[in-house]
Design an enzyme around this catalytic site. Structure first.
Site, PDB file in Angstrom:
ATOM      1  N   LEU A  62       5.489   2.495  -3.173  1.00 45.89           N
ATOM      2  CA  LEU A  62       4.822   1.297  -2.937  1.00 45.89           C
ATOM      3  C   LEU A  62       5.412   0.674  -1.573  1.00 45.89           C
ATOM      4  CD1 LEU A  62       2.369  -0.635  -3.066  1.00 45.89           C
ATOM      5  CD2 LEU A  62       3.689  -2.018  -4.621  1.00 45.89           C
ATOM      6  N   HIS A  63       4.773   0.647  -0.379  1.00 49.36           N
ATOM      7  CA  HIS A  63       5.257  -0.394   0.845  1.00 49.36           C
ATOM      8  C   HIS A  63       4.839  -1.652   0.335  1.00 49.36           C
ATOM      9  CE1 HIS A  63       6.719   2.931   3.438  1.00 49.36           C
ATOM     10  NE2 HIS A  63       5.793   3.776   3.154  1.00 49.36           N
ATOM     11  N   CYS A  64       5.898  -2.574   0.457  1.00 50.80           N
ATOM     12  CA  CYS A  64       5.590  -3.940   0.610  1.00 50.80           C
ATOM     13  C   CYS A  64       6.242  -4.567   1.732  1.00 50.80           C
ATOM     14  CB  CYS A  64       6.514  -4.591  -0.461  1.00 50.80           C
ATOM     15  SG  CYS A  64       6.295  -3.516  -2.251  1.00 50.80           S
ATOM     16  N   GLY A  85       0.763  -1.164  -0.048  1.00 50.58           N
ATOM     17  CA  GLY A  85      -0.070  -0.017  -0.028  1.00 50.58           C
ATOM     18  C   GLY A  85       0.893   1.334   0.158  1.00 50.58           C
TER      19      GLY A  85
END
Ligand SMILES: [Zn+2]
Ligand SMILES: [Zn+2]
Length: 141
Positions: free
Chosen positions: A104-106, A90
């Protein structure tokens, strides 16, 4: 809006002018480890082009294609590096974003330490964090 910014640290990483190890790079995106990881695995996927935040994305085919590609790169890396973990993907929404270059943080869970999950909760429509799937819904052309 999409010109590289000399002052932007993520632009420098995208152009590989820093010591940051790239986990993935192609003509549109690069991926690397979050400098201050909040989970068992915590990567960032960013566009090579300087797009400040999710607010600069719209229902345009090129925006949708870019975010889909970022999401797909993130999923590929997470399945490769943390196949046993639960994954989350997100974006922070302004003013909760730390760097004004879309990222985008994964995550491969668990969050470490556990309270860190608070930073990545979606807090309703005004929320600080938006799941990748939700953003893709919002910008579907
Ligand atoms: Zn930038
Ligand atoms: Zn962020």
């Amino acid at each position: 809006m999409t010109g590289a910014s000399a002052a932007c640290v993520f632009c420098q990483i995208a152009r590989a002018t820093t010591a940051t190890t790239l986990l993935h790079s192609d003509d549109r995106v690069v991926a690397f480890q979050d400098i201050n990881p909040s989970a068992y695995r915590h990567y960032l996927v960013i566009p090579v082009a300087h797009i400040p935040t999710v607010k600069d994305l719209d229902r345009r085919p090129e925006d949708f294609a870019l975010v889909s590609h970022m999401f797909q790169v993130g999923q590929t890396l997470m399945s490769r590096d943390a196949p046993q973990s639960k994954h989350r993907f997100g974006f922070h929404q302004p003013p909760f974003n730390s760097v004004d270059h879309l990222h985008l943080h994964c995550f491969a869970l668990p969050f470490i330490p556990k309270w860190k999950h608070i930073k990545y909760l979606s807090m309703g429509p005004l929320g600080g964090f938006i799941e990748a799937e939700k953003l893709l819904e919002k910008i579907t052309p």
